[in-house]
Design a protein around this motif. Sequence first.
Motif, PDB file in Angstrom:
ATOM      1  N   PHE A   1      30.099  34.901  31.893  1.00 37.94           N
ATOM      2  CA  PHE A   1      30.314  33.924  32.771  1.00 37.94           C
ATOM      3  C   PHE A   1      29.232  34.251  34.001  1.00 37.94           C
ATOM      4  O   PHE A   1      28.917  33.293  34.756  1.00 37.94           O
ATOM      5  N   GLY A   2      29.216  35.281  34.549  1.00 35.57           N
ATOM      6  CA  GLY A   2      28.463  35.921  35.557  1.00 35.57           C
ATOM      7  C   GLY A   2      26.968  35.289  35.441  1.00 35.57           C
ATOM      8  O   GLY A   2      26.377  34.833  36.438  1.00 35.57           O
ATOM      9  N   LYS A   3      26.598  35.508  34.363  1.00 40.11           N
ATOM     10  CA  LYS A   3      25.255  34.908  34.197  1.00 40.11           C
ATOM     11  C   LYS A   3      24.996  33.472  34.145  1.00 40.11           C
ATOM     12  O   LYS A   3      24.070  32.827  34.599  1.00 40.11           O
ATOM     13  N   GLN A   4      26.167  32.769  33.611  1.00 42.60           N
ATOM     14  CA  GLN A   4      26.296  31.350  33.546  1.00 42.60           C
ATOM     15  C   GLN A   4      26.313  30.868  34.855  1.00 42.60           C
ATOM     16  O   GLN A   4      25.727  29.913  35.341  1.00 42.60           O
ATOM     17  N   ILE A   5      27.186  31.633  35.691  1.00 36.03           N
ATOM     18  CA  ILE A   5      27.117  31.159  37.202  1.00 36.03           C
ATOM     19  C   ILE A   5      25.815  31.220  38.070  1.00 36.03           C
ATOM     20  O   ILE A   5      25.268  30.532  38.840  1.00 36.03           O
ATOM     21  N   LYS A   6      25.113  32.169  37.513  1.00 31.91           N
ATOM     22  CA  LYS A   6      23.763  32.487  38.056  1.00 31.91           C
ATOM     23  C   LYS A   6      22.869  31.081  37.605  1.00 31.91           C
ATOM     24  O   LYS A   6      22.036  30.908  38.728  1.00 31.91           O
ATOM     25  N   TYR A   7      23.040  30.734  36.589  1.00 31.30           N
ATOM     26  CA  TYR A   7      22.261  29.715  35.919  1.00 31.30           C
ATOM     27  C   TYR A   7      22.388  28.383  37.190  1.00 31.30           C
ATOM     28  O   TYR A   7      21.471  27.850  37.328  1.00 31.30           O
ATOM     29  N   ALA A   8      23.781  28.039  37.197  1.00 28.27           N
ATOM     30  CA  ALA A   8      24.016  26.884  38.274  1.00 28.27           C
ATOM     31  C   ALA A   8      23.447  27.362  39.671  1.00 28.27           C
ATOM     32  O   ALA A   8      22.891  26.677  40.437  1.00 28.27           O
ATOM     33  N   ASP A   9      23.820  28.802  40.033  1.00 28.96           N
ATOM     34  CA  ASP A   9      23.199  28.997  41.363  1.00 28.96           C
ATOM     35  C   ASP A   9      21.724  29.004  41.708  1.00 28.96           C
ATOM     36  O   ASP A   9      21.249  28.441  42.813  1.00 28.96           O
ATOM     37  N   ARG A  10      20.950  29.439  40.767  1.00 30.00           N
ATOM     38  CA  ARG A  10      19.666  29.163  40.844  1.00 30.00           C
ATOM     39  C   ARG A  10      19.105  27.814  41.060  1.00 30.00           C
ATOM     40  O   ARG A  10      18.183  27.613  41.621  1.00 30.00           O
ATOM     41  N   ARG A  11      19.804  26.734  40.297  1.00 31.67           N
ATOM     42  CA  ARG A  11      19.358  25.270  40.420  1.00 31.67           C
ATOM     43  C   ARG A  11      20.176  24.639  41.461  1.00 31.67           C
ATOM     44  O   ARG A  11      20.022  23.668  42.081  1.00 31.67           O
ATOM     45  N   GLY A  12      21.180  25.417  42.304  1.00 30.69           N
ATOM     46  CA  GLY A  12      21.782  24.998  43.251  1.00 30.69           C
ATOM     47  C   GLY A  12      23.080  24.067  42.866  1.00 30.69           C
ATOM     48  O   GLY A  12      23.743  23.151  43.544  1.00 30.69           O
ATOM     49  N   ILE A  13      23.254  24.038  41.470  1.00 29.63           N
ATOM     50  CA  ILE A  13      24.513  23.202  41.061  1.00 29.63           C
ATOM     51  C   ILE A  13      25.798  23.984  41.691  1.00 29.63           C
ATOM     52  O   ILE A  13      26.069  24.874  41.511  1.00 29.63           O
ATOM     53  N   PRO A  14      26.603  23.052  42.452  1.00 29.56           N
ATOM     54  CA  PRO A  14      27.779  23.631  43.285  1.00 29.56           C
ATOM     55  C   PRO A  14      29.015  24.130  42.386  1.00 29.56           C
ATOM     56  O   PRO A  14      29.514  24.984  42.896  1.00 29.56           O
ATOM     57  N   PHE A  15      29.231  23.366  41.254  1.00 28.99           N
ATOM     58  CA  PHE A  15      30.439  23.593  40.642  1.00 28.99           C
ATOM     59  C   PHE A  15      30.155  24.153  39.193  1.00 28.99           C
ATOM     60  O   PHE A  15      29.312  23.855  38.479  1.00 28.99           O
ATOM     61  N   VAL A  16      30.922  25.312  38.506  1.00 29.69           N
ATOM     62  CA  VAL A  16      31.050  25.741  37.470  1.00 29.69           C
ATOM     63  C   VAL A  16      32.416  25.277  36.678  1.00 29.69           C
ATOM     64  O   VAL A  16      33.227  25.551  37.319  1.00 29.69           O
ATOM     65  N   TRP A  17      32.435  24.561  35.522  1.00 34.38           N
ATOM     66  CA  TRP A  17      33.748  24.046  34.910  1.00 34.38           C
ATOM     67  C   TRP A  17      33.980  25.144  33.585  1.00 34.38           C
ATOM     68  O   TRP A  17      32.919  25.337  32.994  1.00 34.38           O
ATOM     69  N   PHE A  18      35.050  25.746  33.622  1.00 32.86           N
ATOM     70  CA  PHE A  18      35.438  26.496  32.636  1.00 32.86           C
ATOM     71  C   PHE A  18      36.459  25.884  31.797  1.00 32.86           C
ATOM     72  O   PHE A  18      37.710  25.421  32.161  1.00 32.86           O
ATOM     73  N   PRO A  19      36.004  25.319  30.633  1.00 38.75           N
ATOM     74  CA  PRO A  19      36.959  24.385  29.705  1.00 38.75           C
ATOM     75  C   PRO A  19      38.368  25.099  29.394  1.00 38.75           C
ATOM     76  O   PRO A  19      38.128  26.472  29.011  1.00 38.75           O
ATOM     77  N   GLY A  20      39.488  24.742  29.280  1.00 33.35           N
ATOM     78  CA  GLY A  20      40.495  25.193  28.628  1.00 33.35           C
ATOM     79  C   GLY A  20      41.004  24.237  27.429  1.00 33.35           C
ATOM     80  O   GLY A  20      40.030  24.086  26.538  1.00 33.35           O
ATOM     81  N   THR A  21      42.119  24.054  27.216  1.00 32.50           N
ATOM     82  CA  THR A  21      42.839  23.178  26.321  1.00 32.50           C
ATOM     83  C   THR A  21      42.404  21.739  26.426  1.00 32.50           C
ATOM     84  O   THR A  21      42.902  21.295  27.636  1.00 32.50           O
ATOM     85  N   GLY A  22      41.796  20.887  25.618  1.00 31.29           N
ATOM     86  CA  GLY A  22      41.720  19.391  25.865  1.00 31.29           C
ATOM     87  C   GLY A  22      40.762  19.058  26.993  1.00 31.29           C
ATOM     88  O   GLY A  22      39.739  19.709  27.052  1.00 31.29           O
TER      89      GLY A  22
END
Lengths: 453, 453
Positions: free
Chosen positions: A388-409
């Motif tokens: 997840f840390g790496k995925q957050i970095k992916y967002a951060d590098r592009r300036g995407i403000p939110f990361v969504w972690f899917p749960g059920t449904g």
Amino acid sequence: MSKPARLSGFPEWLPAERLVENHVIDILRRTFELHGYAPLHTRAVEPLSRLAKNGEIDKEIFTVGRLSAGEAESKNPLGLHFDLTVPLARFVTENAGRLDFPFKRYQIQPVWRGERPQDGRFREFIQADIDVIGDGALPEHYETEVALVIAKAFEALRPLGLPPATILVNNRRLIEGFARGAGLEDVPAVLRSLDKLDKIGPDRVHELLLAEAGADDRQARLCLALAAIESEDDGFVEQVRALGVSHPMLDEGLEQLARLVRAAAERAPGTVRAQLKIARGLDYYTGTVYETVLHGHEDLGSVASGGRYDSLASLGSRTFPGVGFSLGLSRLLSRLIGPEGLRASRKVPAAVLVAVTDEESRPAADRAADALRARGIPAEVSPDAAKFGKQIKYADRRGIPFVWFPGTGLAGEVKDIRSGEQSGADAGSWEPPAEDLWPRVVGGAPSHPVGRQ
Amino acid sequence: MSKPARLSGFPEWLPAERLVENHVIDILRRTFELHGYAPLHTRAVEPLSRLAKNGEIDKEIFTVGRLSAGEAESKNPLGLHFDLTVPLARFVTENAGRLDFPFKRYQIQPVWRGERPQDGRFREFIQADIDVIGDGALPEHYETEVALVIAKAFEALRPLGLPPATILVNNRRLIEGFARGAGLEDVPAVLRSLDKLDKIGPDRVHELLLAEAGADDRQARLCLALAAIESEDDGFVEQVRALGVSHPMLDEGLEQLARLVRAAAERAPGTVRAQLKIARGLDYYTGTVYETVLHGHEDLGSVASGGRYDSLASLGSRTFPGVGFSLGLSRLLSRLIGPEGLRASRKVPAAVLVAVTDEESRPAADRAADALRARGIPAEVSPDAAKFGKQIKYADRRGIPFVWFPGTGLAGEVKDIRSGEQSGADAGSWEPPAEDLWPRVVGGAPSHPVGRQ
């Protein structure tokens, strides 16, 4: 593929910069459409004969051909348009029977000129044009209208951080009448000389007038005195009269220009200014001419120019007089976009990156992203199931403000990666703050959303 | 100016048609941005060497030159791009250090091909492309993503009256593996032959396979049997297996295609269909290939095509594999726009024509129009102070639904010229019905507003 070499004069924006350019184009479109101008897009090529000026093909024109050109093509060689006015004139004569006049159109497209590339001058650049074309006649009030529409366009860009713009106006008949009244007959040479004033200064223009326009010292002084006159109201009329030159065409030009300045001052005080040194190089103008300067960027030259043309388009004895403006979008943005200037608040449209726990659960991430998009929230899904840390970095590098972690449904957790705050949310109902929904243009004054609403 | 002659293959829309085209472009932009694709606009020209295929300059390429070309230009001749994929590959290698990978971009621009013009085929036409480019590697799930984004784009156009679209998929490795497994080594010739199936039919493709791909009768029958296979699920795998051909590359292609079809069916059932005759002419595809047919317009050919390309762009040993789609906007619209098809509900953006009682009171009309525009209501002012009947006719001819008669200040009367209903109103507060605010696209199914909101 071999190592790429950039082509001088053909600038390209990175996507984050193109976001800004698109936003500016959207603002121009909206302004033009609010004033009733209809959209037009013409082909990039014209027959070379149509691009010729006075029968001569300019060296700046790019020709277009094929390695295996057929006979028909060799007889009718093509070139890339160097402005949007010549194509408009051709389009109007070609479709005169299917258009309603006065015909008001806007057009935002690239044009091509083989000029030597330099600051603000490119070989391929985008122009935004508005024109009004009449059938046989065109009422003078459209000369005020186009200037005020362009003023409105610059005003609409102010919230992005653009400095104020002033539209400078003059009248070809005023200059021509003045020159003739002063005893000068080679009017094109007078116009060409005065057009160089900002570049080479009054002393050298004085010399030019003597050498090329056949002026004597008194006539050259008179021309330079005329060119020094400017006023926000119709005060210029008195100043010109005081020079003691008279000619019927001068009277006509003074009156036309005075009416324009007064009408503009009534509707939009402080926007339009008479400046009698404005000459405009293009020889199809027959009356009012316009230039536009951006306060603090006067060295960039005019960012929107135009004028009245009475004989650019005709079909036999039927003429289509017009008046219009060309706004140099690429020139304007070359000055304004950049790390110190305008930029997008993020590099990609997505407001949300949906994280992927493992490749097996990618369909769940896709479903969450689709649920967000269905409600108008731009989202992308993580390229891989990295930590997840790496995925957050992916967002951060592009300036995407939110990361969504899917749960059920559609349930999940959403993290604002700027604050680190994380909370439970449902992809079927969660909304980002309005200011985070689309990239914004930042860097100037208050920021504005870039995406469409 | 002389009588204009239209250029074959360079179609231009009238403004009312361009309103429709702009609306379609806006829908595509929104769809692509909702999926996280960033905008890109590349220059129109590329060095001819870059446009060459296998070292050869295609006859269809338009070359660009100058009458007075300098030495540098003669050494590095230019051409107009014929697609948006080659410019993307060049842009990516040129800016690799400034881009974040995977790089997702969309691009909506004209391209040029010197083809013989015919129904749906033009020499200048607009393409709308999406691509995802990886650095070194590109996960396979993007092959599903781009297909589903294009499906979403067609779905977003359905309310305008577009028929449903089906995305047809195949895999180059599947065909190549099958051909090799059947003992055929000249794979490009097999692809070229199969690509002609829809045009010339199975009998003549059989002949072609014999004459040009070195096939015997059994091999040609096998290829045609393969090309006849299609399924909405992964049922095609069994059908191919039943033909008794085997090769490791065939296994690989079958598995890839089955994964794509299954993933697409899970997210968007009925959108994607495996059709093993899809070959695609362009030789840079290395895996999945796509075509798109519009139900009821199969004769138009594919309206959106693409595929996976692993070696289009590289920098030394660093490669940038990609996958993408090109949507043929002009081809699509050439079929859909027209008196029997899609059109704008009016020819101009204005919802209101402000009437002018006499030229002295034009400033009052301008003020009323400005008050409407300030609240986002597109308005134009009458060209002259003709009789009101004539001014109403001006509005009627353009389809402008409302005429405003200015009174004192911002007060006035507004007439719906369709019903003839007229009532008092204030330009500072009156609103037209929402469906009249901007031109709508009509002619298909339910109509949709054309202007931006």
